[in-house]
Scaffold this motif. Structure first.
Motif, mmCIF file in Angstrom:
data_model
loop_
_atom_site.group_PDB
_atom_site.id
_atom_site.type_symbol
_atom_site.label_atom_id
_atom_site.label_comp_id
_atom_site.label_asym_id
_atom_site.label_seq_id
_atom_site.Cartn_x
_atom_site.Cartn_y
_atom_site.Cartn_z
ATOM 1 N N GLY A 11 0.802 -1.204 0.000
ATOM 2 C CA GLY A 11 0.000 0.000 0.000
ATOM 3 C C GLY A 11 0.831 1.249 0.000
ATOM 4 O O GLY A 11 0.498 2.234 0.629
ATOM 5 N N GLY A 12 1.945 1.243 -0.708
ATOM 6 C CA GLY A 12 2.790 2.426 -0.746
ATOM 7 C C GLY A 12 3.899 2.337 0.265
ATOM 8 O O GLY A 12 4.893 3.010 0.165
ATOM 9 N N LEU A 13 3.749 1.461 1.270
ATOM 10 C CA LEU A 13 4.780 1.328 2.271
ATOM 11 C C LEU A 13 6.025 0.726 1.648
ATOM 12 O O LEU A 13 7.100 0.760 2.205
ATOM 13 N N ALA A 14 5.875 0.190 0.456
ATOM 14 C CA ALA A 14 7.012 -0.399 -0.221
ATOM 15 C C ALA A 14 8.001 0.629 -0.725
ATOM 16 O O ALA A 14 9.021 0.283 -1.284
ATOM 17 N N VAL A 38 -5.315 7.504 3.427
ATOM 18 C CA VAL A 38 -6.741 7.651 3.142
ATOM 19 C C VAL A 38 -7.038 7.309 1.681
ATOM 20 O O VAL A 38 -7.979 6.558 1.372
ATOM 21 N N ALA A 39 -6.212 7.856 0.758
ATOM 22 C CA ALA A 39 -6.434 7.605 -0.674
ATOM 23 C C ALA A 39 -6.271 6.123 -1.002
ATOM 24 O O ALA A 39 -7.063 5.542 -1.757
ATOM 25 N N ASN A 40 -5.259 5.482 -0.414
ATOM 26 C CA ASN A 40 -5.023 4.073 -0.718
ATOM 27 C C ASN A 40 -6.096 3.177 -0.109
ATOM 28 O O ASN A 40 -6.518 2.188 -0.719
ATOM 29 N N ALA A 41 -6.561 3.536 1.089
ATOM 30 C CA ALA A 41 -7.596 2.736 1.750
ATOM 31 C C ALA A 41 -8.933 2.821 1.009
ATOM 32 O O ALA A 41 -9.775 1.930 1.117
ATOM 33 N N ALA A 42 -9.126 3.908 0.236
ATOM 34 C CA ALA A 42 -10.393 4.105 -0.481
ATOM 35 C C ALA A 42 -10.494 3.255 -1.751
ATOM 36 O O ALA A 42 -11.576 3.105 -2.317
ATOM 37 N N VAL A 43 -9.362 2.698 -2.193
ATOM 38 C CA VAL A 43 -9.370 1.901 -3.430
ATOM 39 C C VAL A 43 -10.133 0.600 -3.216
ATOM 40 O O VAL A 43 -9.905 -0.122 -2.238
ATOM 41 N N VAL A 160 5.972 4.424 -9.869
ATOM 42 C CA VAL A 160 4.868 3.855 -10.650
ATOM 43 C C VAL A 160 3.977 4.935 -11.245
ATOM 44 O O VAL A 160 3.444 4.780 -12.350
ATOM 45 N N LYS A 161 3.823 6.051 -10.525
ATOM 46 C CA LYS A 161 2.991 7.140 -11.061
ATOM 47 C C LYS A 161 3.614 7.706 -12.330
ATOM 48 O O LYS A 161 2.926 8.027 -13.304
ATOM 49 N N SER A 162 4.942 7.817 -12.332
ATOM 50 C CA SER A 162 5.650 8.399 -13.466
ATOM 51 C C SER A 162 5.785 7.433 -14.641
ATOM 52 O O SER A 162 5.682 7.837 -15.800
ATOM 53 N N CYS A 193 -0.125 -3.559 -3.891
ATOM 54 C CA CYS A 193 -0.038 -3.032 -5.260
ATOM 55 C C CYS A 193 -0.744 -1.687 -5.398
ATOM 56 O O CYS A 193 -0.911 -1.186 -6.514
ATOM 57 N N VAL A 194 -1.171 -1.129 -4.266
ATOM 58 C CA VAL A 194 -1.928 0.127 -4.280
ATOM 59 C C VAL A 194 -1.017 1.288 -3.886
ATOM 60 O O VAL A 194 -0.409 1.296 -2.819
ATOM 61 N N PHE A 195 -0.939 2.270 -4.777
ATOM 62 C CA PHE A 195 -0.145 3.474 -4.553
ATOM 63 C C PHE A 195 -0.909 4.661 -5.144
ATOM 64 O O PHE A 195 -1.625 4.503 -6.133
ATOM 65 N N ASN A 196 -0.755 5.837 -4.561
ATOM 66 C CA ASN A 196 -1.363 7.047 -5.129
ATOM 67 C C ASN A 196 -2.867 6.896 -5.360
ATOM 68 O O ASN A 196 -3.426 7.428 -6.315
ATOM 69 N N GLY A 197 -3.528 6.117 -4.517
ATOM 70 C CA GLY A 197 -4.972 5.930 -4.658
ATOM 71 C C GLY A 197 -5.369 5.143 -5.889
ATOM 72 O O GLY A 197 -6.451 5.346 -6.437
ATOM 73 N N ALA A 198 -4.504 4.219 -6.347
ATOM 74 C CA ALA A 198 -4.797 3.426 -7.551
ATOM 75 C C ALA A 198 -4.059 2.080 -7.475
ATOM 76 O O ALA A 198 -3.119 1.912 -6.705
ATOM 77 N N ILE A 199 -4.504 1.133 -8.304
ATOM 78 C CA ILE A 199 -3.827 -0.171 -8.400
ATOM 79 C C ILE A 199 -2.817 -0.083 -9.543
ATOM 80 O O ILE A 199 -3.185 0.149 -10.693
#
Length: 540
Positions: A11-14, A38-43, A160-162, A193-199
């Motif tokens: 969840g981004g902790l990676a 919050v964003a990652n938990a909402a996915v 991953v966002k970039s 596998c969840v980062f920036n509020g997305a998979i």
């Protein structure tokens, strides 16, 4: 946050400590502001749908893995159409064994390409070299279509966002049903596998298969008249080690100091413990000095190979396989690998001890890290997300399918011979099939060893003993920005201190000052950030 063989920070902790190069992969691309708890938990995570076409001989649970005593006689052909699009697909990965023959000399690889309907071009590196190679490729912008992203890659959210495709619309909720074998991966693994509020990727699941314990050479203990060893305390555990040591014959009980096991005997946290929203590190546990003293005692008694502090994991594996050590601390994956590498012949037998309490009762085993790696797809790929997900889905076809049989064992006659219905690998098969397909995607591990039904029976039995007592890392799925930058160095410092203490080069009493330094150097800040992330996602 914490990255180790047992702990994958999802969840981004990676976004873990800066890699071996010591520099960020993406200059100025630190964790995106949207990469919040919050964003990652909402996915909405993918809907888990267990594939029900194959019935195990030893049924598992949501924790215990399914076991099989033999390979099904008529494997299910589960995927009718080739998943590829006719164009070459590139992939970069690590390889745990020797680099296999190139595609033009590798019949397994050639047959794979026919089945996929696309030529799979794989760039490989050894486990030791992969992180450097990965960092170089990312920095140069030369990305393959499919990326194997190690858990301790720095700044994963920004990376991953970039550079990678957002897969949310294809995988979230019931959308994953288009890829039934990805849907067959339990929900828990997708958190990583969840980062920036997305998979942003596909998980390569581990969890229980990566749970580690005391592996022992059943045949060596039996030769000394020891059958079904079950020490009930640390003292009995220590006495057993002394009984299996004969230094004059160059045999020692242990490949290394079993500190993790001793800590489990003492009920310590698996990296981080959470209680009422408050986080406590394993390092701070009140029994640490007792654990270190016990480890120091084992070294002083000479039951640990004296080269344990100098040699790498590969040397430890050679000692265990070669019979110069009777005990090793490793996982269920390693258990199978020991059979694969066996040089001792038919007598060779491995089993695993349960974890007793330090003085009596039961210890608390640590659950293994959720993921081996995240598989992501390059934004610059000319292939559609659908094509690359179909490839991943094909790679995740589970035990009992025809696809799994081919993927793991190759072609009958060349890569394996049948012993009843069991595929027994040939030497050619072992060499040619080792091209890293399991790091594109995989099903959860099935407990099985071709021709040896006693292996899954032993594995299933010890997993059932562990299951109700497993301790989980409370930081999984949470993000700490400080942890992403500092955790690896903090762990190294503490590992160095514990090594000095158990060798008798520093007193056990030095641990307390070491913990204070750890807290000041980032441990306390990581704790605060984890507690905030936990509070932000409470009830979500």
């Amino acid at each position: 946050m914490p990255v180790s063989r047992r702990t994958f920070l999802g969840g981004g902790l990676a976004a873990a400590a800066v890699a071996v190069t010591g520099t960020p992969l993406l200059a100025g691309c630190a964790s995106d502001k949207k990469n919040t708890a919050v964003a990652n938990a909402a996915v909405k995570l993918p809907t888990y749908t267990k594939y029900g076409e194959i019935t195990p001989d030893l049924p598992g649970t949501d924790v215990v893995l399914d076991g099989f005593l033999k390979y099904p006689a008529n494997p299910v052909k589960a995927i009718a159409e080739a998943p590829g699009d006719g164009k070459p697909i590139t992939f970069m990965t690590n390889i745990p064994g020797a680099i296999p023959p190139a595609m033009d000399k590798n019949q397994f690889w050639q047959q794979l390409n026919q089945r996929l309907g696309s030529e799979l071009q794989i760039s490989m590196a050894s486990n030791d070299e992969y992180k450097d190679k990965f960092a170089t490729r990312i920095a140069g912008g030369d990305l393959p279509d499919i990326l194997n992203i190690p858990p301790d890659t720095p700044q994963i959210p920004g990376l991953v966002k970039s550079k990678c495709m957002d897969l949310t619309e294809h995988l979230s909720g019931d959308a994953i049903s288009k890829y039934p074998f990805l849907a067959n991966i339990p929900t828990e693994f997708w958190k990583g596998c969840v980062f920036n509020g997305a998979i942003y990727g596909v998980p390569v699941p581990r969890g229980m298969s990566r749970t580690s314990g005391v592996l022992y050479r059943e045949d060596l203990l039996a030769a000394k008249g020891i059958k079904d060893p079950a020490p009930k305390s640390f003292q009995e555990f220590f006495d057993l080690a002394k009984e299996m040591t004969a230094a004059k014959e160059n045999t020692w009980a242990w490949t290394r100091v079993p500190l993790s096991t001793i800590r489990m005997m003492l009920g310590m946290p698996n990296v981080w413990k959470q209680d009422g929203g408050k986080f406590t590190s394993m390092y701070e546990h009140e029994a640490q000095e007792q654990a270190l003293e016990a480890g120091r005692k084992m070294v002083a008694a000479g039951v640990v190979n004296p080269d344990a502090f100098n040699d790498k994991a590969s040397a430890r594996k050679q000692w265990f396989n070669g019979g110069s050590a009777a005990f090793d601390y490793d996982s269920f994956v390693a258990w199978n690998q020991y059979y694969n590498d066996n040089t001792a012949g038919d007598a060779f037998a491995v089993n695993m001890l349960d974890v007793p309490g330090f003085d009596s009762g039961e210890g608390t085993p640590w659950m293994g890290g959720a993921l081996n790696n995240v598989t992501a797809f390059s934004k610059s790929s000319t292939h559609s997300a659908e094509t690359l997900l179909k490839i991943a889905n094909w790679m995740a076809a589970p035990f009992g399918t025809e696809e799994y049989l081919f993927r793991k064992y190759g072609v009958a006659g060349r890569h394996y011979t049948l012993k009843g219905t069991d595929p027994v690998p040939t030497k050619v098969g072992t060499v040619e099939t080792g091209i890293g397909l399991q790091y594109i995607s995989d099903s959860t591990l099935a407990l099985y060893w071709a021709g040896k039904p006693d292996v899954p029976k032993k594995q299933h039995a010890i997993q059932e003993k562990f299951a109700k007592r497993l301790v989980y890392d409370a930081s999984y799925g949470l993000y700490s920005d400080t942890g992403s930058k500092k955790w690896a160095q903090l762990v190294k410092t503490m590992n160095d201190l514990e090594s000095q203490i158990v060798q008798g080069k520093k007193p056990v009493s030095d641990w307390k000052a070491g913990v204070e330094s750890w807290k000041a150097a980032g441990g306390d800040k990581i704790r605060t950030e984890l507690e905030q992330a936990h509070a932000d996602t409470a009830g979500k």
